[in-house]
Design a protein around this motif. Structure first.
Motif, short mmCIF file in Angstrom:
data_model
loop_
_atom_site.label_atom_id
_atom_site.label_comp_id
_atom_site.label_asym_id
_atom_site.label_seq_id
_atom_site.Cartn_x
_atom_site.Cartn_y
_atom_site.Cartn_z
N VAL A 81 13.42 14.55 -27.21
CA VAL A 81 12.13 13.85 -26.92
C VAL A 81 12.25 12.44 -27.73
CG1 VAL A 81 9.65 13.88 -27.64
CG2 VAL A 81 10.89 16.16 -26.75
N THR A 83 9.51 9.42 -28.54
CA THR A 83 8.04 9.13 -28.79
C THR A 83 7.87 7.40 -29.11
OG1 THR A 83 7.54 9.41 -31.14
CG2 THR A 83 7.37 11.35 -29.40
N TRP A 84 6.67 6.81 -28.65
CA TRP A 84 6.35 5.56 -29.15
C TRP A 84 4.99 5.41 -28.80
CZ3 TRP A 84 8.44 7.32 -24.50
CH2 TRP A 84 7.79 6.98 -23.57
N GLY A 91 1.88 8.92 -31.25
CA GLY A 91 3.03 8.25 -30.78
C GLY A 91 4.15 8.10 -31.78
N ASP A 92 3.95 8.49 -33.12
CA ASP A 92 4.76 8.60 -33.89
C ASP A 92 5.27 9.82 -34.53
OD1 ASP A 92 6.43 7.94 -36.35
OD2 ASP A 92 4.67 7.30 -37.64
N SER A 93 6.55 10.37 -34.03
CA SER A 93 7.36 11.69 -34.33
C SER A 93 8.33 11.56 -35.37
CB SER A 93 7.45 12.17 -33.22
OG SER A 93 8.78 11.44 -32.63
N PHE A 114 0.78 16.64 -30.31
CA PHE A 114 1.69 17.16 -29.06
C PHE A 114 2.48 18.28 -29.78
CE2 PHE A 114 1.61 12.73 -27.96
CZ PHE A 114 1.31 12.79 -26.42
N GLY A 127 1.74 14.44 -34.61
CA GLY A 127 0.55 13.49 -33.99
C GLY A 127 -0.92 13.86 -34.87
#
Length: 127
Positions: A81, A83-84, A91-93, A114, A127
């Motif tokens: 995965v 993310t952005w 958006g930040d993982s 998520f 998230g």
């Protein structure tokens, strides 16, 4: 003596037996079979019986003592995965990025978070 349900599972593409035979006492739920298969196979999978995916709460019906039931196993693909986007919307993982680089079998989310399910059953959230 209690009735036993004999279950074996085969890979639907090659016919290779990946589990069983094994005896279960009725009622047999999909979650019971899944738990035993997971001790031998860590890759994500779905169980199929009579052309229907067998859910955790689904019960296999037994007509007679010692009945043998065949299930098919379908191995599910896994992925990594990336993310952005805005951290407010998941958006930040960064905090869990090392756990998302491989072995993810499914993802669910809402407007701000998520959850990823990994092959071995681990759930990773952000998230």
């Amino acid at each position: 003596a209690a009735m036993a349900l004999c279950v074996h599972i085969v890979n639907s593409f090659t016919g290779e037996r990946v589990f069983g035979p094994a005896d279960f006492e009725p009622p047999v739920r999909g979650s019971q079979i899944r738990a035993r298969v997971r001790t031998q196979r860590s890759k994500a999978f779905a169980l199929v019986h009579d052309f229907k995916v067998l859910g955790n709460q689904d019960v296999l019906q037994v007509d007679g003592q010692g009945e043998e039931v065949s299930l098919s196993i379908i191995f599910l693909p896994s992925f990594g995965v990336v993310t952005w986007g805005d951290a407010v919307y998941g958006g930040d993982s960064t905090a869990v990025a090392d756990r998302l680089d491989s072995g993810v079998s499914s993802i669910v989310g809402n407007g701000q978070a998520f959850a990823a399910l990994k092959e071995a059953g681990e759930v990773v959230t952000w998230g």
